[in-house]
Every structure is written in C-alpha cells, then in structure tokens.
Design a protein around this motif. Structure first.
Motif, PDB file in Angstrom:
ATOM      1  N   ASN A   1       3.650  20.880   2.864  1.00 46.55           N
ATOM      2  CA  ASN A   1       2.397  21.407   2.329  1.00 46.55           C
ATOM      3  C   ASN A   1       1.771  20.435   1.336  1.00 46.55           C
ATOM      4  OD1 ASN A   1       0.354  23.332   2.087  1.00 46.55           O
ATOM      5  ND2 ASN A   1       1.340  24.309   0.336  1.00 46.55           N
ATOM      6  N   LEU A   2       1.702  19.169   1.748  1.00 54.27           N
ATOM      7  CA  LEU A   2       1.244  18.123   0.841  1.00 54.27           C
ATOM      8  C   LEU A   2      -0.256  17.934   0.918  1.00 54.27           C
ATOM      9  CD1 LEU A   2       3.879  15.275   1.197  1.00 54.27           C
ATOM     10  CD2 LEU A   2       3.415  16.665  -0.820  1.00 54.27           C
ATOM     11  N   GLU A   3      -0.820  17.764  -0.252  1.00 53.63           N
ATOM     12  CA  GLU A   3      -2.214  17.356  -0.344  1.00 53.63           C
ATOM     13  C   GLU A   3      -2.273  15.858  -0.066  1.00 53.63           C
ATOM     14  OE1 GLU A   3      -5.272  16.613  -4.047  1.00 53.63           O
ATOM     15  OE2 GLU A   3      -3.896  18.306  -4.114  1.00 53.63           O
ATOM     16  N   PRO A   4      -3.080  15.403   0.886  1.00 53.79           N
ATOM     17  CA  PRO A   4      -3.101  13.979   1.215  1.00 53.79           C
ATOM     18  C   PRO A   4      -3.577  13.123   0.045  1.00 53.79           C
ATOM     19  CG  PRO A   4      -4.916  15.116   2.292  1.00 53.79           C
ATOM     20  CD  PRO A   4      -4.036  16.174   1.697  1.00 53.79           C
ATOM     21  N   ALA A   5      -2.959  11.961  -0.120  1.00 55.54           N
ATOM     22  CA  ALA A   5      -3.343  11.050  -1.195  1.00 55.54           C
ATOM     23  C   ALA A   5      -4.712  10.442  -0.883  1.00 55.54           C
ATOM     24  CB  ALA A   5      -2.297   9.957  -1.343  1.00 55.54           C
ATOM     25  N   ARG A   6      -5.566  10.337  -1.903  1.00 50.01           N
ATOM     26  CA  ARG A   6      -6.912   9.792  -1.746  1.00 50.01           C
ATOM     27  C   ARG A   6      -7.053   8.455  -2.456  1.00 50.01           C
ATOM     28  NH1 ARG A   6      -9.012  12.717   2.381  1.00 50.01           N
ATOM     29  NH2 ARG A   6      -8.751  14.955   2.026  1.00 50.01           N
ATOM     30  N   TYR A   7      -5.968   7.903  -2.960  1.00 50.04           N
ATOM     31  CA  TYR A   7      -6.046   6.705  -3.795  1.00 50.04           C
ATOM     32  C   TYR A   7      -6.484   5.485  -2.998  1.00 50.04           C
ATOM     33  CZ  TYR A   7      -4.565   2.716  -6.576  1.00 50.04           C
ATOM     34  OH  TYR A   7      -4.541   1.534  -7.263  1.00 50.04           O
ATOM     35  N   GLU A   8      -7.363   4.699  -3.610  1.00 50.51           N
ATOM     36  CA  GLU A   8      -7.742   3.388  -3.111  1.00 50.51           C
ATOM     37  C   GLU A   8      -7.689   2.413  -4.275  1.00 50.51           C
ATOM     38  OE1 GLU A   8     -10.860   3.849   0.498  1.00 50.51           O
ATOM     39  OE2 GLU A   8     -11.645   4.419  -1.484  1.00 50.51           O
ATOM     40  N   GLY A   9      -7.141   1.240  -4.065  1.00 52.30           N
ATOM     41  CA  GLY A   9      -7.056   0.249  -5.138  1.00 52.30           C
ATOM     42  C   GLY A   9      -5.777  -0.551  -5.036  1.00 52.30           C
ATOM     43  N   PRO A  10      -5.395  -1.201  -6.143  1.00 55.76           N
ATOM     44  CA  PRO A  10      -4.173  -2.022  -6.134  1.00 55.76           C
ATOM     45  C   PRO A  10      -2.951  -1.188  -5.754  1.00 55.76           C
ATOM     46  CG  PRO A  10      -5.458  -2.428  -8.121  1.00 55.76           C
ATOM     47  CD  PRO A  10      -6.083  -1.244  -7.441  1.00 55.76           C
ATOM     48  N   THR A  11      -2.040  -1.818  -5.053  1.00 50.18           N
ATOM     49  CA  THR A  11      -0.845  -1.102  -4.625  1.00 50.18           C
ATOM     50  C   THR A  11       0.399  -1.830  -5.110  1.00 50.18           C
ATOM     51  OG1 THR A  11       0.236  -0.041  -2.732  1.00 50.18           O
ATOM     52  CG2 THR A  11      -0.569  -2.292  -2.395  1.00 50.18           C
ATOM     53  N   GLY A  12       1.522  -1.122  -5.035  1.00 51.56           N
ATOM     54  CA  GLY A  12       2.804  -1.694  -5.416  1.00 51.56           C
ATOM     55  C   GLY A  12       3.677  -1.889  -4.194  1.00 51.56           C
ATOM     56  N   ILE A  13       4.941  -2.127  -4.429  1.00 52.03           N
ATOM     57  CA  ILE A  13       5.849  -2.404  -3.325  1.00 52.03           C
ATOM     58  C   ILE A  13       5.996  -1.185  -2.410  1.00 52.03           C
ATOM     59  CG2 ILE A  13       7.978  -1.729  -4.527  1.00 52.03           C
ATOM     60  CD1 ILE A  13       7.429  -4.718  -2.095  1.00 52.03           C
ATOM     61  N   LEU A  14       5.820   0.022  -2.945  1.00 54.21           N
ATOM     62  CA  LEU A  14       5.912   1.206  -2.088  1.00 54.21           C
ATOM     63  C   LEU A  14       4.829   1.206  -1.018  1.00 54.21           C
ATOM     64  CD1 LEU A  14       6.767   4.374  -4.220  1.00 54.21           C
ATOM     65  CD2 LEU A  14       8.263   2.962  -2.832  1.00 54.21           C
ATOM     66  N   GLY A  15       3.595   0.867  -1.420  1.00 58.54           N
ATOM     67  CA  GLY A  15       2.511   0.840  -0.455  1.00 58.54           C
ATOM     68  C   GLY A  15       2.724  -0.202   0.622  1.00 58.54           C
ATOM     69  N   VAL A  16       3.227  -1.369   0.223  1.00 60.32           N
ATOM     70  CA  VAL A  16       3.486  -2.443   1.193  1.00 60.32           C
ATOM     71  C   VAL A  16       4.634  -2.063   2.120  1.00 60.32           C
ATOM     72  CG1 VAL A  16       4.101  -4.874   1.444  1.00 60.32           C
ATOM     73  CG2 VAL A  16       2.598  -4.162  -0.422  1.00 60.32           C
ATOM     74  N   LEU A  17       5.685  -1.458   1.562  1.00 62.62           N
ATOM     75  CA  LEU A  17       6.832  -1.065   2.383  1.00 62.62           C
ATOM     76  C   LEU A  17       6.456   0.071   3.342  1.00 62.62           C
ATOM     77  CD1 LEU A  17       9.786  -1.373   3.093  1.00 62.62           C
ATOM     78  CD2 LEU A  17      10.368   0.122   1.169  1.00 62.62           C
ATOM     79  N   GLN A  18       5.633   1.015   2.887  1.00 64.74           N
ATOM     80  CA  GLN A  18       5.204   2.086   3.773  1.00 64.74           C
ATOM     81  C   GLN A  18       4.420   1.521   4.954  1.00 64.74           C
ATOM     82  OE1 GLN A  18       2.875   5.188   1.953  1.00 64.74           O
ATOM     83  NE2 GLN A  18       3.007   6.514   3.741  1.00 64.74           N
ATOM     84  N   ASP A  19       3.562   0.561   4.693  1.00 62.54           N
ATOM     85  CA  ASP A  19       2.796  -0.065   5.768  1.00 62.54           C
ATOM     86  C   ASP A  19       3.728  -0.787   6.745  1.00 62.54           C
ATOM     87  OD1 ASP A  19       0.075  -1.092   6.834  1.00 62.54           O
ATOM     88  OD2 ASP A  19       1.196  -2.944   6.497  1.00 62.54           O
ATOM     89  N   ALA A  20       4.726  -1.497   6.206  1.00 62.98           N
ATOM     90  CA  ALA A  20       5.666  -2.222   7.066  1.00 62.98           C
ATOM     91  C   ALA A  20       6.477  -1.259   7.925  1.00 62.98           C
ATOM     92  CB  ALA A  20       6.592  -3.087   6.213  1.00 62.98           C
ATOM     93  N   CYS A  21       6.886  -0.121   7.345  1.00 64.26           N
ATOM     94  CA  CYS A  21       7.647   0.872   8.118  1.00 64.26           C
ATOM     95  C   CYS A  21       6.791   1.470   9.226  1.00 64.26           C
ATOM     96  CB  CYS A  21       8.143   1.974   7.184  1.00 64.26           C
ATOM     97  SG  CYS A  21       9.444   1.467   6.037  1.00 64.26           S
ATOM     98  N   SER A  22       5.546   1.763   8.907  1.00 57.23           N
ATOM     99  CA  SER A  22       4.655   2.341   9.914  1.00 57.23           C
ATOM    100  C   SER A  22       4.434   1.374  11.063  1.00 57.23           C
ATOM    101  CB  SER A  22       3.318   2.725   9.271  1.00 57.23           C
ATOM    102  OG  SER A  22       3.499   3.734   8.295  1.00 57.23           O
ATOM    103  N   ARG A  23       4.288   0.086  10.746  1.00 57.49           N
ATOM    104  CA  ARG A  23       4.100  -0.918  11.789  1.00 57.49           C
ATOM    105  C   ARG A  23       5.334  -1.047  12.680  1.00 57.49           C
ATOM    106  NH1 ARG A  23      -0.316  -4.347  10.942  1.00 57.49           N
ATOM    107  NH2 ARG A  23      -1.423  -3.965   8.991  1.00 57.49           N
ATOM    108  N   ALA A  24       6.503  -0.681  12.126  1.00 58.08           N
ATOM    109  CA  ALA A  24       7.740  -0.721  12.909  1.00 58.08           C
ATOM    110  C   ALA A  24       8.015   0.605  13.610  1.00 58.08           C
ATOM    111  CB  ALA A  24       8.915  -1.084  11.999  1.00 58.08           C
ATOM    112  N   ASP A  25       7.009   1.507  13.580  1.00 66.51           N
ATOM    113  CA  ASP A  25       7.116   2.820  14.236  1.00 66.51           C
ATOM    114  C   ASP A  25       8.220   3.690  13.642  1.00 66.51           C
ATOM    115  OD1 ASP A  25       4.986   2.364  16.016  1.00 66.51           O
ATOM    116  OD2 ASP A  25       6.313   1.297  17.405  1.00 66.51           O
TER     117      ASP A  25
END
Length: 286
Positions: free
Chosen positions: A154-178
């Motif tokens: 029941n999560l409210e989707p994140a609306r953040y835009e701007g600088p990111t940290g290692i979590l944002g980069v790792l999440q993108d890498a995981c998604s690209r790896a399916d």
C-alpha cells in the motif's frame, strides 16, 4: 568478482540492503540491517574490496582495540546470510557505506552477486530528511519495478526528482537486470536529524515484515522509539519556536491525511498489527 564463503543452498532468497551516508538520514535504514543481522544471527559470507570504491581521506578507516591488540577496520560493504525462523526462506543482508567512486562498477558487482545467488526480490532501504512531525507515524514511501509489491505494501509512489545516491543507481541497475526491485524510504524529521532515529527504523522494519510476511523480534526498538519521541517532546517544550513549528507540521499532516483516517483504514492497520504480533502482544502499534 565478489568471493563468497560458506553459502548454503538458498531457499527463495530475498536481498535487503542499506548504505550509510547520504541515503541514511538518522542511520534509520542501516539500523534495520543491523537489527536483522542481530535478530536472525546472520552469517558473514562476503565483503567488497574497499580499495576499489572508497577514498580513505574522505571515508577514513578506524582503529579498534581487540584486547591488547590494535586493528584497522576498513570502510566497506559487507554481505551476510540468514535463514528466517519459522519461514524456511533465506535472506541476504547487505550493509555498507555509500562508495566514493566507481558507482557503476560497484553496482555491477552487487548485481552479479544477486544473480549468482539467484535472488528473487531486492529490497533497498533508505531514509531522508523531511518536513515530518516527530509525533506522527513515520511516513514510508517507495517505488518498485513490480506493481504487485507496491500494491501489497500500500505504498504511495515516490515523486522525487533530483540528485540521487547509491540506492537510486543500484535500483536502476537491478531493474536493468530484470530483478524484481523495491526501494523503501522513511521520512526523518529534519529538526532531529542526528542519529539514531529508532522510530524511523521501526517503521521501515514493519514494512520489511509485511513484505516478507514474517515477524521480526523487535527487542528494545519500541521502547527506544517511545523514549526518542518523549525526548524530542521535552526539547520542543523548551523552545517556543520549535514547538510552534511542530504544531504547524502536525496540522498540515493531519489535514492531508484526513480522508484516509477512516474506520476501514484504522481496521486495516490493526489487522496488520495482530497478524504480525498476535492478539496477546502488549501495547498498540508504534
């Protein structure tokens, strides 16, 4: 390549990770991993070579005493394994420090580890400073590559835009790896940003319980959370401006959530509490 040690055959493994630093306001997220390591008696299975990712003039090693001996504790990212009691499934825990350099390579190493261990779901934990009153439940937002996971929590989707940290980069890498990936972020009041932040840690821990459908021994976390809130209350009472600011945040929060404060929403939260803790547990949800 990360070298693994003493890894058993894993059952439905889920990976939960957090990194100290920019992604970890009040050390709330890394506090969850540390709590899980202790509660589930996790076994270390790997660590990344700190030479590859850390600038030791920025993230310095520390000297520790081991009896009469001194040893160097290097900043790094460590991986451990635990079997969740009464569930039969395994969890891989990653706790580290946000790297100073080579983020793409860092993420490739971790994604390679996840694929090697045949991880089914990746949960990334973070905490950010926000205009959130300390007297209200800690907001947890998130995003996921799996719509079903978002609906489950029941999560409210994140609306953040701007600088990111290692979590944002790792999440993108995981998604690209399916890899099915979710990030959960707790909002820590910016006026009490110093660690620890046990109330935010507890909020994230409850989300992990929901996701894994397990009950985690909470230990002293509920008591620490109440003590933290009482301590902030006392500080606010001593400063008129802070007290007025907190009241303004409370009014904004309550007005924004008024449509959700229905009997159905309250019943849903209480059912979640009973499912996790059992009807004989003392005290209401924190």
């Amino acid at each position: 390549m990360i070298e693994l040690h003493n890894v058993p055959e894993l059952v439905d493994p889920v990976l939960v990770a957090a990194f100290e630093g920019w992604n970890d306001a009040g050390e709330a997220a890394s506090g969850v991993i540390q709590h899980l390591e202790d509660a589930w008696e996790a076994t270390p299975i790997a660590e990344l070579d700190p030479e590859d990712y850390y600038d030791f003039q920025v993230t310095r090693p520390t000297v520790e005493l081991d009896g009469d001996n001194r040893r160097i504790n290097w900043p790094t990212t460590r991986v451990s394994w635990a079997r969740v009691p009464d569930s039969g499934r395994d969890v891989i825990l990653i706790r580290g420090i946000e790297p100073n350099m080579r983020w793409k390579t860092f993420c490739r190493e971790l994604v390679g580890l996840m694929l090697e261990l045949e991880v089914e779901t990746v949960v990334l934990l973070g905490a950010l400073l926000a205009d959130a009153p300390h007297t209200r439940p800690v907001p947890v937002t998130g995003s996921s590559s799996d719509l079903g996971l978002s609906t489950l929590l029941n999560l409210e989707p994140a609306r953040y835009e701007g600088p990111t940290g290692i979590l944002g980069v790792l999440q993108d890498a995981c998604s690209r790896a399916d890899l099915s990936t979710m990030s959960l972020w707790a909002a820590v009041p910016h006026y009490v940003a110093q660690p620890p932040s046990p109330k935010a840690t507890l909020a994230l821990l409850h989300r992990v319980e929901d996701l894994l459908d397990v009950t985690v021994p909470l230990g002293e976390l509920p008591e620490q959370s109440r003590a933290w809130e009482n301590g902030v209350n006392e500080l606010a009472e001593q400063d008129t401006e802070v007290a007025e600011y907190v009241r303004a945040l409370e009014e904004q929060k309550d007005a924004a959530e008024l449509p959700e404060a229905s009997g159905e929403a309250i019943a849903r939260e209480f059912e979640r509490y009973l499912r996790r803790r059992g009807p004989d547990s003392a005290g209401p949800p924190v």
